[in-house]
Design an enzyme around this catalytic site. Structure first.
Site, PDB file in Angstrom:
ATOM      1  N   GLY A 109     -41.698 -12.358  62.838  1.00  0.00           N
ATOM      2  CA  GLY A 109     -41.568 -13.718  62.310  1.00  0.00           C
ATOM      3  C   GLY A 109     -41.266 -13.807  60.821  1.00  0.00           C
ATOM      4  N   SER A 111     -38.235 -13.691  59.278  1.00  0.00           N
ATOM      5  CA  SER A 111     -37.117 -14.611  59.039  1.00  0.00           C
ATOM      6  C   SER A 111     -37.520 -16.042  59.361  1.00  0.00           C
ATOM      7  CB  SER A 111     -35.908 -14.226  59.891  1.00  0.00           C
ATOM      8  OG  SER A 111     -35.547 -12.913  59.598  1.00  0.00           O
ATOM      9  N   ASP A 236     -36.443 -10.577  51.928  1.00  0.00           N
ATOM     10  CA  ASP A 236     -36.680 -10.396  53.359  1.00  0.00           C
ATOM     11  C   ASP A 236     -36.567  -8.896  53.638  1.00  0.00           C
ATOM     12  OD1 ASP A 236     -37.056 -10.903  55.966  1.00  0.00           O
ATOM     13  OD2 ASP A 236     -35.302 -12.192  56.246  1.00  0.00           O
ATOM     14  N   GLY A 239     -37.607  -4.508  59.088  1.00  0.00           N
ATOM     15  CA  GLY A 239     -38.764  -4.355  59.981  1.00  0.00           C
ATOM     16  C   GLY A 239     -39.595  -3.149  59.570  1.00  0.00           C
TER      17      GLY A 239
HETATM   18  N1  LIG Z   1     -44.412 -19.165  63.289  1.00  0.00           N
HETATM   19  C1  LIG Z   1     -43.586 -19.198  64.333  1.00  0.00           C
HETATM   20  N2  LIG Z   1     -43.587 -20.251  65.185  1.00  0.00           N
HETATM   21  C2  LIG Z   1     -42.734 -20.285  66.237  1.00  0.00           C
HETATM   22  N3  LIG Z   1     -41.859 -19.297  66.543  1.00  0.00           N
HETATM   23  C3  LIG Z   1     -41.817 -18.234  65.740  1.00  0.00           C
HETATM   24  C4  LIG Z   1     -42.679 -18.119  64.593  1.00  0.00           C
HETATM   25  N4  LIG Z   1     -42.415 -16.951  63.988  1.00  0.00           N
HETATM   26  C5  LIG Z   1     -41.445 -16.354  64.697  1.00  0.00           C
HETATM   27  N5  LIG Z   1     -41.085 -17.115  65.755  1.00  0.00           N
HETATM   28  C6  LIG Z   1     -40.052 -16.756  66.745  1.00  0.00           C
HETATM   29  O1  LIG Z   1     -40.157 -15.366  66.995  1.00  0.00           O
HETATM   30  C7  LIG Z   1     -38.865 -14.737  67.035  1.00  0.00           C
HETATM   31  C8  LIG Z   1     -38.789 -13.571  66.061  1.00  0.00           C
HETATM   32  O2  LIG Z   1     -38.953 -14.039  64.748  1.00  0.00           O
HETATM   33  P1  LIG Z   1     -38.058 -13.539  63.522  1.00  0.00           P
HETATM   34  O3  LIG Z   1     -36.626 -13.442  63.876  1.00  0.00           O
HETATM   35  O4  LIG Z   1     -38.424 -14.405  62.377  1.00  0.00           O
HETATM   36  O5  LIG Z   1     -38.620 -12.085  63.307  1.00  0.00           O
HETATM   37  P2  LIG Z   1     -38.354 -11.053  62.095  1.00  0.00           P
HETATM   38  O6  LIG Z   1     -39.681 -10.511  61.719  1.00  0.00           O
HETATM   39  O7  LIG Z   1     -37.574 -11.716  61.024  1.00  0.00           O
HETATM   40  O8  LIG Z   1     -37.492  -9.944  62.790  1.00  0.00           O
HETATM   41  P3  LIG Z   1     -36.418  -8.916  62.129  1.00  0.00           P
HETATM   42  O9  LIG Z   1     -37.189  -7.842  61.453  1.00  0.00           O
HETATM   43  O10 LIG Z   1     -35.674  -8.431  63.326  1.00  0.00           O
HETATM   44  O11 LIG Z   1     -35.555  -9.717  61.205  1.00  0.00           O
HETATM   45  C9  LIG Z   1     -37.872 -15.834  66.764  1.00  0.00           C
HETATM   46  O12 LIG Z   1     -37.334 -16.265  67.982  1.00  0.00           O
HETATM   47  C10 LIG Z   1     -38.666 -16.944  66.145  1.00  0.00           C
HETATM   48  O13 LIG Z   1     -38.146 -18.203  66.454  1.00  0.00           O
END
Ligand SMILES: Nc1ncnc2c1ncn2[C@@H]1O[C@H](COP(=O)(O)OP(=O)(O)OP(=O)(O)O)[C@@H](O)[C@H]1O
Length: 706
Positions: A109, A111, A236, A239
């Site tokens: 989460g 991003s 950002d 991972g």
């Molecule tokens: N706080 C939240 N509430 C609702 N949905 C969420 C939340 N955080 C993350 N998500 C959902 O979880 C999924 C993964 O989140 P995100 O893409 O932000 O992960 P990330 O950590 O940025 O991953 P990466 O390292 O691949 O960029 C997305 O579909 C996002 O919509």
């Protein structure tokens, strides 16, 4: 503040994702006030950490193994912005350097909090919006008092190379990072783009994303391993788990893998800083210089900055280990003390000097002008006063002129940037319009942010050839990397029908099926194409999409869907109903998941081996190993066969994946013509195995629980 100001740390837990739901995952996180607790699914023991904020964004999932949320409510984007983003903005307004960065496992989460998805805008867009709102307010209340200059820079660190995301022509060695004694860390030659509105920032970010996508596809790299840094110091990170999984391989070659060096080094810097904060009298060396990321973030960590870290975690028991890792990291980060101080802008400094000078001149006039103790006649005093007034007026005029010039050059710069952006925007708009009517393919990337950024059209009545960028001929679409051959395949749009032909020995998968050497293949809306080993596309055929949608609507093509489809076509059972499965069936399904992850990389490794003429062949292999607590278990391994000597090796999955990254690095050097043949020697060589060749059938390998 003598002993510094702590880095503020927030933890945010997201809802279960589909995969976790499919796996019937149990909740293993609990939050109460600022405290986050994780529960070990194996023994039920819990561990608590207290941060500045713990955000419960999991919502009311009712299949909880633990008692849950103690009345906490869902923390939405606004709440997170109000607590964190607002603070970062205020700090920046007060003249402090400020930095907000996101840390956590892929998909946890990061991003979502930083950028957001759709209407759920994250901290970055809300902050950008807020900046311009405040500017407008200030301008309205005191039009001549302030001048505002907003510029944006975006960079990405991949493989220890710093890339300018606003430039299409990056130097091959990347940009240099150096310490400027006046302004701090500086990335030499990084484009600074003046912006006059939030929308302009948005457009810039979109362009940058496109540049990122193109570059990542060129490099055949998984771009979510890169770190994006925006100049408002919104960071950002890649991972986090991958750094650990590469680190866990025990592979000697990991030292050479620069891919995740930045993240590993960030961990070292945080640990060293935490140690320094806890032992103020001990001399602790902070290894900022060990990686580009830590060099760039020097101010944010332990330096002149107010810093906030958002740690994103998964709620699911299957990610327990990663979650604990992230919380430990966060716990160390909160111990870091920074020494923020207000920066004075050069223009402001000039104004300050001017004011002081005027004050001095006025005082001199008040005392009659001459140095103390001088005896002057009234006339002399008058003359001196007049002279001083003239001097002062001239100085003021000069300074005002200087300020006006500064402001003019800014206005000009802004106008120039806006014109340039408008020209780019025009072509982006016309591409957007074409997308509505003309058949095309869009890229699908492992990182969803980068998916659908690249578009290739198939105009009516034309034949479009796809071939290799490094050996270009007449092809219209050029792709880089392994296993794309000259004139690899072609698509003809005859009366709106898309017909594809693929040359012999050129690899293309259509909806998972191998169509190498086939012709007369009709492409339909939402079809999936894998060209070579790395180019994933979805077909968009607007008229088909609009006239004949399936009853349940068009399914969204994702990276995951692609991988599962390919695996299925190769005979793996990937459609499983987790809830109805026995333990044994679950094990098998997990094994399948691992195969889905490894198989495309095995194909890529074979293509890389053949391009680099290494005579090494890779195969996936499921093998039984002894597990510490669970007896004999099946795991995915990779069999490595030296085709010359027939020697065979078995590599663990993580070791193999790490090696594929190194192979890619080697291949890009080969393409650049900078491949040093000594890299094929011993422990520099990613195809090499330090162990004596042996027959397959390890008797004992100890692994972490599946
Ligand atoms: N706080 C939240 N509430 C609702 N949905 C969420 C939340 N955080 C993350 N998500 C959902 O979880 C999924 C993964 O989140 P995100 O893409 O932000 O992960 P990330 O950590 O940025 O991953 P990466 O390292 O691949 O960029 C997305 O579909 C996002 O919509």
């Amino acid at each position: 503040m003598a002993d510094g100001e702590s880095v503020r740390v927030a933890v945010r837990v997201r809802p279960f994702n589909q995969r976790e739901k499919d796996r019937d995952s149990k909740l293993c996180v609990r939050m109460l006030g600022p405290t986050t607790t994780v529960i070990n699914p194996e023994d039920g023991k819990d561990k608590s950490f207290t941060f500045d904020f713990s955000y419960w964004s999991h919502d009311g999932y009712d299949n909880c193994a633990v008692s849950g949320t103690d009345g906490a409510t869902y923390a939405d984007q606004k709440k997170v912005f109000d607590d964190l983003g607002q603070g970062v903005l205020n700090n920046a307004y007060e003249g402090y350097n400020s930095c907000l960065f996101a840390y956590g496992q892929t998909g946890a989460g990061k991003s979502y909090s930083m950028v957001g998805y759709g209407v759920n805008k994250g901290i970055v867009p809300i902050s950008c919006d807020e900046i311009f709102k405040r500017i407008e307010e200030q301008k309205a209340s005191s039009p001549d008092k302030y001048q505002f200059q907003v510029t944006i820079q975006m960079l990405e660190i991949y493989n220890e190379q710093v890339r300018d995301l606003f430039s299409k022509t990056n130097p091959s060695g990347g940009l240099k990072v150096r310490m400027n004694p006046k302004s701090g860390v500086e990335v030499v030659g990084l484009t600074e783009w003046p912006v006059g509105s939030y929308q302009e920032i948005d457009e810039r970010i979109e362009t940058a994303t496109k540049n990122r996508t193109v570059a990542s596809t060129n490099m055949n790299a998984t771009s979510s391993r890169a770190h994006t840094v925006a100049k408002m110091n919104l960071v950002d990170l890649a991972g986090s788990e991958r750094a650990e999984s590469t680190g866990a391989t025990g592979d000697r070659l990991k030292e050479g893998a620069a891919i995740n060096l930045s993240l590993t080094m960030l961990g070292n810097v945080i640990t060293a800083l935490a140690e320094r904060s806890n032992n103020p009298n001990k001399k602790v060396l902070i290894p900022y210089r060990d990686s580009k990321l830590t060099c760039i973030l020097q101010d944010a960590l332990g330096g002149n900055s107010k810093t906030i870290m958002v740690c994103a975690i998964s709620p699911a028991d299957i990610n327990f280990e990663e979650t604990v890792g992230t919380l430990r990291y966060a716990d160390r980060a909160k111990q870091i003390k920074n020494k923020p101080k207000v920066n004075i802008d050069p223009t402001e400094m000039l104004i300050q000097q001017l004011k002081e000078e005027n004050e001095r001149l006025k005082q001199q006039m008040g005392t009659g002008g001459g140095p103390p103790g001088t005896v002057m006649t009234e006339e002399e005093k008058e003359a001196m006063k007049k002279q001083l007034e003239d001097e002062m007026a001239a100085k003021m005029a000069e300074n005002e002129k200087m300020l006006a010039e500064m402001s003019k050059s800014w206005e000009e710069k802004l106008k120039e940037a806006q014109e340039k952006a408008a020209a780019e925007g025009g072509s982006a708009q016309s591409e957007q319009k074409r997308r509505e009517t003309e058949p095309h393919i869009l890229n699908i990337n492992e990182d969803p942010v980068l998916s659908r950024a690249i578009c290739y059209f198939f105009p009516l009545g034309e034949e479009i050839n796809i071939g290799n960028r490094d050996r270009p001929g007449e092809e219209e679409i050029l792709l880089g990397g392994v296993s794309i051959r000259p004139d690899h395949c072609r698509v003809t749009n005859t009366d709106g029908k898309l017909i594809m032909g693929v040359r012999e020995e050129c690899k293309v998968l259509l909806n998972g099926a191998d169509v190498t050497g086939k012709s007369d293949l009709e492409l339909h809306h939402n079809d999936r194409l894998l060209i070579g080993t790395n180019y994933y596309f979805v077909v968009v055929h607007p008229s088909e999409r609009d006239t004949s949608p399936p009853e349940e609507g068009w399914p969204e093509v994702t990276w995951d869907m692609f991988q599962r489809e390919i695996a299925k076509a190769q005979g793996l059972n990937v459609d499983v109903n987790w809830a109805a499965m026995t333990e044994e069936e679950k094990r098998r399904a997990l094994l399948n998941d691992e195969l889905v992850q490894v198989m495309p990389r095995v194909q890529e490794a074979n293509a890389l081996s053949s391009e680099l003429k290494r005579d090494i062949n890779f195969e996936t292999k499921v093998t039984s190993v002894m597990h510490k607590t669970e007896g004999t278990v099946s795991v995915v391994m990779v069999k490595v066969i030296n085709e010359v000597t027939s020697a065979e090796f078995i590599w663990e999955k993580d070791k193999f994946i790490n090696r594929v990254y190194l192979m890619r690095e080697l291949y890009s050097k080969y393409l650049e013509g900078t491949l040093d043949p000594s890299l094929f020697n011993g422990d520099q060589d990613p195809f090499w195995d330090p162990i004596e060749p042996m027959n397959i059938g390890y008797s004992t390998i100890y692994l972490k629980p599946l």
